[in-house]
Design an enzyme around this catalytic site. Sequence first.
Site, PDB file in Angstrom:
ATOM      1  N   HIS A 127       0.833  -1.212   0.000  1.00  0.00           N
ATOM      2  CA  HIS A 127       0.000   0.000   0.000  1.00  0.00           C
ATOM      3  C   HIS A 127       0.864   1.258   0.000  1.00  0.00           C
ATOM      4  CE1 HIS A 127      -0.483   0.108   4.707  1.00  0.00           C
ATOM      5  NE2 HIS A 127       0.515   0.860   4.346  1.00  0.00           N
ATOM      6  N   GLU A 132      -5.180   0.650  -0.128  1.00  0.00           N
ATOM      7  CA  GLU A 132      -4.987  -0.772   0.129  1.00  0.00           C
ATOM      8  C   GLU A 132      -5.157  -1.596  -1.151  1.00  0.00           C
ATOM      9  OE1 GLU A 132      -3.588  -1.384   2.826  1.00  0.00           O
ATOM     10  OE2 GLU A 132      -4.927  -1.493   4.555  1.00  0.00           O
TER      11      GLU A 132
HETATM   12  C1  F6R Z   1       1.798   6.543   6.468  1.00  0.00           C
HETATM   13  C2  F6R Z   1       1.385   5.771   5.319  1.00  0.00           C
HETATM   14  C3  F6R Z   1       1.684   4.333   5.172  1.00  0.00           C
HETATM   15  C4  F6R Z   1       3.080   3.935   5.645  1.00  0.00           C
HETATM   16  C5  F6R Z   1       3.295   2.435   5.468  1.00  0.00           C
HETATM   17  C6  F6R Z   1       4.652   2.001   5.974  1.00  0.00           C
HETATM   18  O1  F6R Z   1       1.382   7.880   6.344  1.00  0.00           O
HETATM   19  O2  F6R Z   1       0.762   6.327   4.494  1.00  0.00           O
HETATM   20  O3  F6R Z   1       1.544   3.988   3.804  1.00  0.00           O
HETATM   21  O4  F6R Z   1       4.028   4.660   4.924  1.00  0.00           O
HETATM   22  O5  F6R Z   1       2.309   1.731   6.142  1.00  0.00           O
HETATM   23  O6  F6R Z   1       4.694   2.196   7.346  1.00  0.00           O
HETATM   24  P1  F6R Z   1       6.033   1.936   8.174  1.00  0.00           P
HETATM   25  O7  F6R Z   1       7.004   2.971   7.732  1.00  0.00           O
HETATM   26  O8  F6R Z   1       5.621   2.103   9.610  1.00  0.00           O
HETATM   27  O9  F6R Z   1       6.475   0.549   7.848  1.00  0.00           O
END
Ligand code: F6R
Length: 239
Positions: A127, A132
């Site tokens: 995503h 999603e």
């Molecule tokens: C956050 C967002 C999400 C995250 C993704 C990765 O604003 O839009 O797409 O970038 O879920 O999250 P991390 O960096 O926590 O693995």
Amino acid sequence: MSRRAAHVIAAEIVRRPDCVLGLATGSTPVGTYRQLIDWNRAGDLSFRQVRTVNLDEYKGLAPGHDQSYRYFMQQNLFDHVDIIPENTQVPDGLAADADAECARYDSYIHDLGYSDLQLLGLGRNGHIGFNEPGEAFVKETHVVDLTQSTIDANARFFASADDVPRQALTMGIGCIMAARRVLVVASGADKADAVYNVVCGPIDPHCPGSILQLHPDVVLVADEAALSKVTAAGVAVCG
Ligand code: F6R
């Protein structure tokens, strides 16, 4: 990795001090934000004219909730740099009419002229923002039902998986693709499949990040673990 990503963002701000930055939350960009804060404190980088639009917000969380994305941005960047608070935008998770808030957000970004640089993390399921996997790429900012994979991945920030909101407001693929440049950050082995599918897989809404193959200016900054499947497939990466 964080410093490299910070260099890309800082270069944008230096080139265009009043640039529009599309920003992401999550654990991956935290080090990048820390580096930007350090440069700001040292007087090497100013956010005084920068405008920002964040990708997403949990539906139902107040800005002051410690897991809201507005709170995250205050804690991890905005409160520590010279940005003007009114120039920062995060979707309103408490809006009584979430669909109206999504429409407002889209026209706000449109009126800004879209992002000069959009920062993206990558979900384990591919995503981007909270777009999603599904049957179609959704262009507009919209309310989304979070998948179990995302709820499980984000449960680490909440007391339990039951506390993770089930819905979010997310920037759609349209605004992301309208950004003039996209910077994707990914780290860790649990992102290796997503990075592979985004870079080498078919362009398919079941991996929303794969749409970035159609964007003319994307920079991917990732660590070795996240790149492992891409490098195993023989794709050249800069060291
Ligand atoms: C956050 C967002 C999400 C995250 C993704 C990765 O604003 O839009 O797409 O970038 O879920 O999250 P991390 O960096 O926590 O693995």
